[in-house]
Design an enzyme around this catalytic site. Structure first.
Site, short mmCIF file in Angstrom:
data_model
loop_
_atom_site.label_atom_id
_atom_site.label_comp_id
_atom_site.label_asym_id
_atom_site.label_seq_id
_atom_site.Cartn_x
_atom_site.Cartn_y
_atom_site.Cartn_z
N SER B 64 0.87 -1.21 -0.08
CA SER B 64 -0.01 -0.01 -0.25
C SER B 64 0.66 1.42 0.10
O SER B 64 0.12 2.45 -0.35
CB SER B 64 -1.01 0.07 1.17
OG SER B 64 -2.06 -1.07 1.03
N LYS B 67 0.47 3.48 -2.87
CA LYS B 67 -0.56 4.33 -3.02
C LYS B 67 -0.28 5.65 -3.18
O LYS B 67 -1.02 6.50 -3.92
CB LYS B 67 -1.74 4.12 -1.94
CG LYS B 67 -2.48 2.70 -2.09
CD LYS B 67 -3.10 2.29 -0.88
CE LYS B 67 -3.79 1.01 -0.92
NZ LYS B 67 -4.38 0.55 0.34
N TYR B 191 -4.01 -2.59 -10.06
CA TYR B 191 -3.76 -2.18 -8.72
C TYR B 191 -2.95 -3.48 -8.32
O TYR B 191 -2.11 -3.29 -7.23
CB TYR B 191 -5.25 -2.37 -8.07
CG TYR B 191 -5.01 -2.32 -6.60
CD1 TYR B 191 -4.94 -1.14 -5.94
CD2 TYR B 191 -5.40 -3.58 -5.83
CE1 TYR B 191 -4.76 -1.10 -4.52
CE2 TYR B 191 -5.40 -3.34 -4.34
CZ TYR B 191 -4.96 -2.02 -3.82
OH TYR B 191 -5.00 -2.08 -2.65
N TYR B 243 -4.85 3.81 7.65
CA TYR B 243 -6.07 3.13 8.05
C TYR B 243 -7.00 3.79 9.42
O TYR B 243 -6.66 4.76 9.52
CB TYR B 243 -6.11 1.63 8.00
CG TYR B 243 -5.30 1.15 6.79
CD1 TYR B 243 -5.57 1.43 5.48
CD2 TYR B 243 -4.31 0.29 6.95
CE1 TYR B 243 -4.94 1.23 4.37
CE2 TYR B 243 -3.53 -0.16 5.67
CZ TYR B 243 -3.58 0.37 4.67
OH TYR B 243 -2.99 0.13 3.31
N VAL B 261 1.30 -3.68 4.01
CA VAL B 261 1.05 -4.91 4.78
C VAL B 261 2.51 -5.80 4.68
O VAL B 261 2.71 -6.72 5.29
CB VAL B 261 -0.05 -5.77 4.54
CG1 VAL B 261 -1.29 -5.38 5.12
CG2 VAL B 261 0.16 -6.02 2.87
#
Lengths: 309, 309, 309, 309
Positions: B64, B67, B191, B243, B261
């Protein structure tokens, strides 16, 4: 810092000319009748200079801005054990949502949503009479602002009490989960009075200085909170200070800030300035519409955003 | 900046000695077999100095963290119109939650939860073949890091594709609301490959420099994004980068950061440093356990927290 | 039972005259072009008499009404172990909601919401090719209705497949929780074809007879399901057959029923009648507007409500 | 009807021997101390015969079973306009959930969850003193049961009042949405007393007769409600009478029923019987564990399920 003086005047002039001012809060009569044409701005810079423009000395109902001072007081009383009873995460829901409480067993997401502020008020009550706890908070705010004229607007407090069914619901709901230690009506009494504190922009900017000075009352002055605690309160203001528009405020303004439905916002530029702005009209998220705009402009011009290099 | 060099070494030594390292992600085999004993740290300071310790040159799956780069790329393509399709608010829910999407009609809360990152991937796809969009992102990351050896781990990409049912669900769900323009499987292809980019701490810290330099590649260098956009990406990283533990990261560390992660975190101290840390074991929120601890210590020692005066 | 014959004619006449017919489903082209003026009604009474009026022999897309037959088939395959994978409670949410699935870890509330029907389709697939499972269901429905002309409308099936992103999302979401045993695309293939079965009111009322006869094909005939299972399927139809308007249907009509977005409803008066009605216009809950009205009138006149003494 | 007499005795014997009896409600002291070994059963059949076994004459706290009588009373006062303030759908959530209220703007899903029952109590209060409204309800229940000894257990009422924070929350929450007309504390006063009505199985089965007789007090007797209203109350009991286990109760028992946390259940077999059962131990959904089992057996043996032909 002549530029700041000028900036404050320019922004006050610019905002005065904007016709679309948002809608004042209508849930209690004393707020509903405020003239949306008001605008006040006060910036206290790190050198102690005070720059003010507009209705900077007119008291308004600080409402949820009081949650910053009440949180500071509660952390002083019980320290980090507070975080067993309230979280530190943005809620992703409106300020008065009860949904999150059901999912998370009566633990509010953060101390700046109403439920979290009620837990904070419950901590501050700490076995005393409500009027004692309220008196203590009022004295603390007067000390921070160095102004003994700050008072509670009893008319506002009574109106909150008469119509605050949703807050009564939140308090009783948390009581059902064991997350209030006092009878809900006592905790609510503290909360309603705390929200009814009336302050001017000047008083509010003065009261916020300790968050600009890393926890000191003023440079070289008494310590109000530790540097770490000052940092952390600022962090909470940035991530949670504007309810479910906190992300947008961080995105546009980039300063720790706490808004109230009375139209006031306290914003902190750590190491730079303590800023109070007041414009009673609110945007769709319940934050001051023109107050937010003013802060966006201030951050743009000064480079005070915490995300600026 | 000898202190930073020493700090980096000290922290690497300290972390190496900690027995409780968290649990590595197990949802795909290539991640499940990573040794949790790894630890890498790299800090690039504003003067261009690079301080590294531990497994700083071993590539890991950035997941992530990608991103951030994909968002930068998408904003370059369509600018602020992106915000019609994705929000800027903390979600208050886990990274892969679908609940919020139903309530808000297919508009993800922010570009760093999976649903938001899928919209960003959809923007980056922009009518091309998935491999074209992936190639473009890879070239962008190589440019930012000044390192052409950065590559996609195809084994990871295939594993993501084989098990990513929840992401398939998110993509199709948004497609049903009209918030994906391409067939879901193409957007998902972009993705899954983006998440499978493998980088070392050194490469990651180098790639993050533009966010420390107010949008410049390096001081005096080419402009990657405008100062405002750099600030805003940093703001999003602070409010949404971890998050539903973003508030806690802001509270404890006080730096814009984005976790993955795979155990990597990119953190930015605007005007001070770009920091990459890697420790594969995760905490209960899915963020690197010891990576977060390392960053907390770094912020404490250096005073780089954006909430520090 | 001359009264029933007359009732059927009277109702068909009355409904034909109503100008406000609701809106036909528009999510796939083959449904969007159906004339809302259609109305068909067929009542098979316990003595085997068939009373029909209106467009009673025109096939329409039975859509979710198929879930009754698919559930019966799945219970035949694996019995009550089905209930480990799907609940038996009204959902309190629309037919295609995904929120409940997140809260309850991929276990759908009941077999009549889409998610639950996908689990049922997954059971019916049981390791075979989708076309085998579809063929088996089709043969079962033909047997129940005693009519071999019943067929699948391939145009509808293809349209479902092309636009069913939300169902794709639901299937992949449950797969992520381990509650689908086959690849989602295979299970979805079965589901989309099952929904595309075309039947007339006459065929549908005939097919529903076993639920009126306590599980027998006809009085004295073969056993389709046990009396207990027939009762229980009827109970599920009453509590869950009309999505989040099931309570209202029970309140107004008082019969076990299952609706489909094609405008068909199958209703059972245990021991009295099997009733099929078709009117393509839907109300705000996605159930046939005039079909519901017709059933309300039938229950009122006949006293067939299960809540009547 | 010798069989029913025998059935009642057999079931009472069978249940008495079951060691696992569930847990009694503990939220108020007067309920927490009830012996879980109690079991009472009473069936009044359509011919007026009364069959009783076990602790059939011992009064227990009927709690939420009172909602049936209060609803009947409120419908008598304001008719179907009640449905503007409360829904008729199963809630899909536990009896005391507040989540649904937020999503649906203070309109409870149905009159049998606590929030809905508070609206009903508010209707029944209708401008009077709470004690007047409570007296009226008590007289109504005494009339239905033909027994003037039925009384309110003041100890239970006081205990409800002292600990009912969640109900206080629900009432205030609805007041905030304008869906209570009286001050919340008055409405709550009615509600807490209504829940504290104490009745025996015999009294409860007698009081339920009008729902078996299509609205008549007894065959040929006075009309309590219209046949349609009796049907509709039965429908609501079936779809909503056991909170989020209503579907399971319909599936297993197949009778309209209303449970209370005191361990009582009133079940109606329209045209056949009014049944009251009492066993204080509850299952995980808060319904009487052995009471439910007894009703399942009764329905199985008698064929009284409304889904039986």
């Amino acid at each position: 810092m002549a530029d700041i003086a000028r900036l404050v005047r320019d922004i006050a002039d610019e905002i005065a000319a904007i016709p679309e001012r948002g809608d004042v809060a209508t849930y209690i009569p004393p707020l509903a009748t405020i003239d949306p044409g008001h605008f006040g701005l006060c910036i206290v810079t790190v050198d102690g200079a005070v720059h003010a423009a507009g209705d900077t000395d007119e008291p308004f109902s600080i409402q949820s801005v009081s949650k910053v001072f009440a949180l500071t007081q509660a952390l002083g009383k019980i320290g980090d054990t507070l975080w067993r009873r309230v979280g530190r995460e943005p809620s992703g829901t409106p300020f008065n949502s009860i949904v999150q409480l059901e999912r998370e067993q009566g633990i509010p997401r953060n101390p700046f949503i109403n439920a979290g502020a009620l837990v904070v008020a419950d901590v501050n009550l700490s076995g005393h009479e409500p009027r004692v706890a309220i008196g203590e908070l009022l004295r603390f705010v007067r000390y921070l602002a160095d102004d003994d004229t700050i008072a509670i607007d009893e008319k506002v407090a009574r109106a909150e009490q008469a119509t605050g069914f949703r807050n009564v619901a939140l308090a009783n709901y948390m009581k059902a989960f064991g997350n209030l230690t006092h009878p809900p009506e006592l905790t609510l009494g503290v909360y309603f009075h705390q929200c009814a504190i009336a302050m001017s922009c000047r008083q509010l900017a003065m009261a916020g200085r300790y968050l600009m000075h890393g926890g000191l009352y003023e440079p070289g002055g008494a310590r109000v909170v530790s540097p770490q605690r000052a940092r952390r309160i600022n962090a909470l203001m940035l991530t949670c200070g504007h309810y479910d528009a906190s992300g947008d405020f961080a995105f546009r303004v980039g300063l720790p800030g706490k808004s109230g439905v009375g139209g006031g916002i306290l914003a902190i530029a750590p190491g730079q300035a303590s800023i109070a702005v007041w414009s009673p009209g609110l945007n769709e998220n319940g934050n001051s519409k023109l107050g937010t705009l003013a802060l966006e402009k201030i951050a743009e011009v000064t480079g005070w955003s915490v995300f600026d290099r």
